[in-house]
Write a protein that holds these residues in place. Sequence first.
Motif, PDB file in Angstrom:
ATOM      1  N   VAL A 129       2.135 -10.267   1.458  1.00  0.00           N
ATOM      2  CA  VAL A 129       3.290 -10.949   2.045  1.00  0.00           C
ATOM      3  C   VAL A 129       2.855 -11.819   3.219  1.00  0.00           C
ATOM      4  O   VAL A 129       3.264 -12.980   3.344  1.00  0.00           O
ATOM      5  N   ARG A 130       2.012 -11.289   4.091  1.00  0.00           N
ATOM      6  CA  ARG A 130       1.617 -12.048   5.284  1.00  0.00           C
ATOM      7  C   ARG A 130       0.684 -13.204   4.941  1.00  0.00           C
ATOM      8  O   ARG A 130       0.641 -14.201   5.663  1.00  0.00           O
ATOM      9  N   SER A 131      -0.019 -13.110   3.809  1.00  0.00           N
ATOM     10  CA  SER A 131      -0.881 -14.216   3.391  1.00  0.00           C
ATOM     11  C   SER A 131      -0.105 -15.263   2.606  1.00  0.00           C
ATOM     12  O   SER A 131      -0.642 -16.331   2.298  1.00  0.00           O
ATOM     13  N   GLY A 132       1.133 -14.949   2.272  1.00  0.00           N
ATOM     14  CA  GLY A 132       1.955 -15.903   1.543  1.00  0.00           C
ATOM     15  C   GLY A 132       1.852 -15.789   0.028  1.00  0.00           C
ATOM     16  O   GLY A 132       2.473 -16.567  -0.699  1.00  0.00           O
ATOM     17  N   GLN A 133       1.101 -14.820  -0.486  1.00  0.00           N
ATOM     18  CA  GLN A 133       0.964 -14.665  -1.937  1.00  0.00           C
ATOM     19  C   GLN A 133       2.224 -14.074  -2.564  1.00  0.00           C
ATOM     20  O   GLN A 133       2.474 -14.262  -3.751  1.00  0.00           O
ATOM     21  N   LEU A 134       2.986 -13.339  -1.779  1.00  0.00           N
ATOM     22  CA  LEU A 134       4.309 -12.863  -2.199  1.00  0.00           C
ATOM     23  C   LEU A 134       5.316 -13.331  -1.152  1.00  0.00           C
ATOM     24  O   LEU A 134       5.029 -13.306   0.048  1.00  0.00           O
ATOM     25  N   PRO A 135       6.525 -13.747  -1.576  1.00  0.00           N
ATOM     26  CA  PRO A 135       7.431 -14.423  -0.651  1.00  0.00           C
ATOM     27  C   PRO A 135       8.207 -13.525   0.314  1.00  0.00           C
ATOM     28  O   PRO A 135       8.461 -13.927   1.443  1.00  0.00           O
ATOM     29  N   LEU A 136       8.581 -12.332  -0.114  1.00  0.00           N
ATOM     30  CA  LEU A 136       9.480 -11.509   0.686  1.00  0.00           C
ATOM     31  C   LEU A 136       8.980 -10.081   0.823  1.00  0.00           C
ATOM     32  O   LEU A 136       8.356  -9.537  -0.092  1.00  0.00           O
ATOM     33  N   TRP A 137       9.294  -9.502   1.965  1.00  0.00           N
ATOM     34  CA  TRP A 137       9.045  -8.074   2.171  1.00  0.00           C
ATOM     35  C   TRP A 137      10.347  -7.335   1.872  1.00  0.00           C
ATOM     36  O   TRP A 137      11.397  -7.651   2.413  1.00  0.00           O
ATOM     37  N   LYS A 138      10.283  -6.350   0.945  1.00  0.00           N
ATOM     38  CA  LYS A 138      11.469  -5.585   0.589  1.00  0.00           C
ATOM     39  C   LYS A 138      11.100  -4.120   0.443  1.00  0.00           C
ATOM     40  O   LYS A 138      10.156  -3.782  -0.277  1.00  0.00           O
ATOM     41  N   CYS A 139      11.854  -3.277   1.129  1.00  0.00           N
ATOM     42  CA  CYS A 139      11.616  -1.843   0.991  1.00  0.00           C
ATOM     43  C   CYS A 139      12.892  -1.069   1.320  1.00  0.00           C
ATOM     44  O   CYS A 139      13.841  -1.604   1.912  1.00  0.00           O
ATOM     45  N   GLU A 140      12.905   0.180   0.895  1.00  0.00           N
ATOM     46  CA  GLU A 140      14.009   1.089   1.200  1.00  0.00           C
ATOM     47  C   GLU A 140      13.465   2.218   2.063  1.00  0.00           C
ATOM     48  O   GLU A 140      12.397   2.785   1.768  1.00  0.00           O
ATOM     49  N   ASN A 141      14.185   2.549   3.136  1.00  0.00           N
ATOM     50  CA  ASN A 141      13.741   3.559   4.093  1.00  0.00           C
ATOM     51  C   ASN A 141      14.786   4.661   4.225  1.00  0.00           C
ATOM     52  O   ASN A 141      15.982   4.367   4.373  1.00  0.00           O
ATOM     53  N   ARG A 142      14.325   5.890   4.170  1.00  0.00           N
ATOM     54  CA  ARG A 142      15.212   7.021   4.492  1.00  0.00           C
ATOM     55  C   ARG A 142      14.956   7.397   5.945  1.00  0.00           C
ATOM     56  O   ARG A 142      13.820   7.701   6.315  1.00  0.00           O
ATOM     57  N   ILE A 143      16.001   7.327   6.753  1.00  0.00           N
ATOM     58  CA  ILE A 143      15.836   7.589   8.186  1.00  0.00           C
ATOM     59  C   ILE A 143      16.736   8.745   8.628  1.00  0.00           C
ATOM     60  O   ILE A 143      17.734   9.059   7.979  1.00  0.00           O
TER      61      ILE A 143
ATOM     62  N   LYS B 269      22.881   4.793  -2.491  1.00  0.00           N
ATOM     63  CA  LYS B 269      21.899   5.794  -2.883  1.00  0.00           C
ATOM     64  C   LYS B 269      22.567   7.103  -3.297  1.00  0.00           C
ATOM     65  O   LYS B 269      22.123   7.757  -4.248  1.00  0.00           O
ATOM     66  N   LEU B 270      23.656   7.479  -2.622  1.00  0.00           N
ATOM     67  CA  LEU B 270      24.387   8.680  -3.014  1.00  0.00           C
ATOM     68  C   LEU B 270      24.977   8.520  -4.402  1.00  0.00           C
ATOM     69  O   LEU B 270      24.992   9.456  -5.205  1.00  0.00           O
ATOM     70  N   ALA B 271      25.479   7.305  -4.681  1.00  0.00           N
ATOM     71  CA  ALA B 271      26.022   7.041  -6.014  1.00  0.00           C
ATOM     72  C   ALA B 271      24.919   7.118  -7.065  1.00  0.00           C
ATOM     73  O   ALA B 271      25.124   7.645  -8.166  1.00  0.00           O
ATOM     74  N   GLU B 272      23.734   6.604  -6.730  1.00  0.00           N
ATOM     75  CA  GLU B 272      22.602   6.685  -7.651  1.00  0.00           C
ATOM     76  C   GLU B 272      22.242   8.141  -7.942  1.00  0.00           C
ATOM     77  O   GLU B 272      21.975   8.514  -9.089  1.00  0.00           O
ATOM     78  N   GLU B 273      22.221   8.959  -6.889  1.00  0.00           N
ATOM     79  CA  GLU B 273      21.903  10.379  -7.069  1.00  0.00           C
ATOM     80  C   GLU B 273      22.931  11.064  -7.954  1.00  0.00           C
ATOM     81  O   GLU B 273      22.583  11.909  -8.789  1.00  0.00           O
ATOM     82  N   ARG B 274      24.208  10.697  -7.786  1.00  0.00           N
ATOM     83  CA  ARG B 274      25.255  11.284  -8.612  1.00  0.00           C
ATOM     84  C   ARG B 274      25.093  10.880 -10.072  1.00  0.00           C
ATOM     85  O   ARG B 274      25.258  11.693 -10.985  1.00  0.00           O
ATOM     86  N   ILE B 275      24.737   9.614 -10.272  1.00  0.00           N
ATOM     87  CA  ILE B 275      24.514   9.127 -11.636  1.00  0.00           C
ATOM     88  C   ILE B 275      23.335   9.849 -12.275  1.00  0.00           C
ATOM     89  O   ILE B 275      23.395  10.246 -13.447  1.00  0.00           O
TER      90      ILE B 275
END
Length: 442
Positions: free
Chosen positions: A134-148, A186-192
Motif C-alpha cells: 500500500v505504501r509503495s503504491g502497488q495496492l491503492p487502499l488500506w482496508k481492515c477490520e478491527n475488534r476493539i 458483524k453480529l448479524a454475520e455471526e447470527r447468519i
Amino acid sequence: GTEVYRMRRKDGSEIWVEDHGSYVYDQQGNIVFHEGILRDVTERNRAEEKLRQSETLYRQSIVASGAVPYRQSYEKLDDYSARVLFDFIGEEIKYLTGYAAEEFSDVIWDSLVQESHLVEELAAYEWREAIRLVRSGQLPLWKCENRIRARDGSTRWVFEAAVELRDQDGISYGSIGMYQDITAHKLAEERILQLNAELEQRVQERTAQLEEANKELESFSYSVSHDLRAPLRAIDGFSRILAEEYAGQLPGDGRILLERVRSSASRMGILIDDLLKFSRLGRQTLRTQTVDMLILVQTVLGTLRPGMEGQLPQITLNPLPACQGDPSLLTQVWVNLLSNAVKYSRRRADARIEIGCCAREGEPNTYYIKDNGVGFDMRFAGKLFGVFQRLHSESEFEGTGVGLALVHRIITRHGGRIWAESEPGKGATFYFTLGREKNPAG
C-alpha cells in the motif's frame, strides 16, 4: 512579483495566467517598462478546483456515513514500519472508543485493538507485506477490520479504510482515512453463520437426495435426446428418401404404409420433444415477478388465433387480477389450457370459451377457463394431469398427452393447485390458483 489573473484571448476564450515579472525604473524613479514571463496555468487551476471539490465531497460523505475521519503522518522506523501520528481525528471517535479526540493517539488505538483482519484484495497478504504494497503504491487502499475493547469494556468491530498521501516524488508520508463502526453488521454475520450451521445437516441430506434425482433425470434426458433421436432421424431420413426417389416403384398400398411410417416418426419426434420439455421443467429456475395476467392472456390469444383451424370460438375474456409468478412459465400454462379448450370445442357450431377469475375475500384468486366442448367423465379426472394420459383417442383429437402434465407441474412449482369439472357433452372448466396470495378484503 507573481500574480495570477484571468485574461480574455483574441478569440474570446478566457484563460488563467501566472505573471512573474518586475518593473524597470529610470534614474528619476519613474517606471520605464515591465518585464516578465506569462505562463498559462488554466489546467492547473482546473485541477486545483477539482481537488477542492473532491475534498469537500469526501468530507461530506464521511460525515453522512457516520464514520470517523482521520489524517495521519508517518515517523519512519524501518522499511516495514513507522510510528503513526494522528494529525487530526474526528470528534466522533469518542463515541466509538470512549476517548476524546484531543487524548486519542496511536498508542491508545494499539492498546484497544484485540484482533485485526485484512479484507478484500489485502486478505491475500501477510500484514507487513500488505503495508509495504500500500505504501509503495502497488495496492491503492488500506482496508481492515478491527475488534476493539472500548474504554467502557464493550467489544466493537471497526472497519478502517485509508489512502496514502505522497510527496512530489511519490513517497508516502501519511494517509487520510476513516473508522466505521460495523458491530451490528458483524453480529448479524455471526447470527447468519449460526443459522447456517443449524441448517447444514438438513441441507446436506436434501442436497444428496436432489443430486441423486438429478443424475437419474440427466441420464434419462440424455437417453431420450440421444439414444432415441438417432434411430428416429434414421427412420425419418430413409423413409423420406424412399418416398422421394422410389415412390413410383411402390404400389398404392406401399405408399400408404410408407406415409404411415413417416407420420409415426413425426409423432414420435413430437413425443420426445414434449417429454424433454417436461423433464427440464423441474430444473428450470423460477423467476418470480408481478405478472399482469390479463395482458398475458391477451398476448397468448393473439399468438394462437392465426393457427386456429375452422370457425373461431366465441371467446369471453373477463377481468383478471395480477399475480406473482414466472411470466414465461405462466404463458405455457395458458397456451396449453387455451389450445385444449379450442381443440375440444371446435366441432360445435356455437363454440364458446370463457376466461375469468373467482375472487373471494381471504382466499386465493382462482383463475378459470371454461368451454362448451365434448367434456369428459369425472370418473377419469385422476388421469388428466399424468404424462401421456389421454381421455380421448388420437383419432378423435390430436395431441401427445403431455400438455396438462406440464400445466400441473408449473402450477405446483408456483405453490398452487389445479383441478377440473366436467360432464360428457357439456364442456369442461379448469381452475387453478397460484401460491398463497389472498384476495384482500374490500
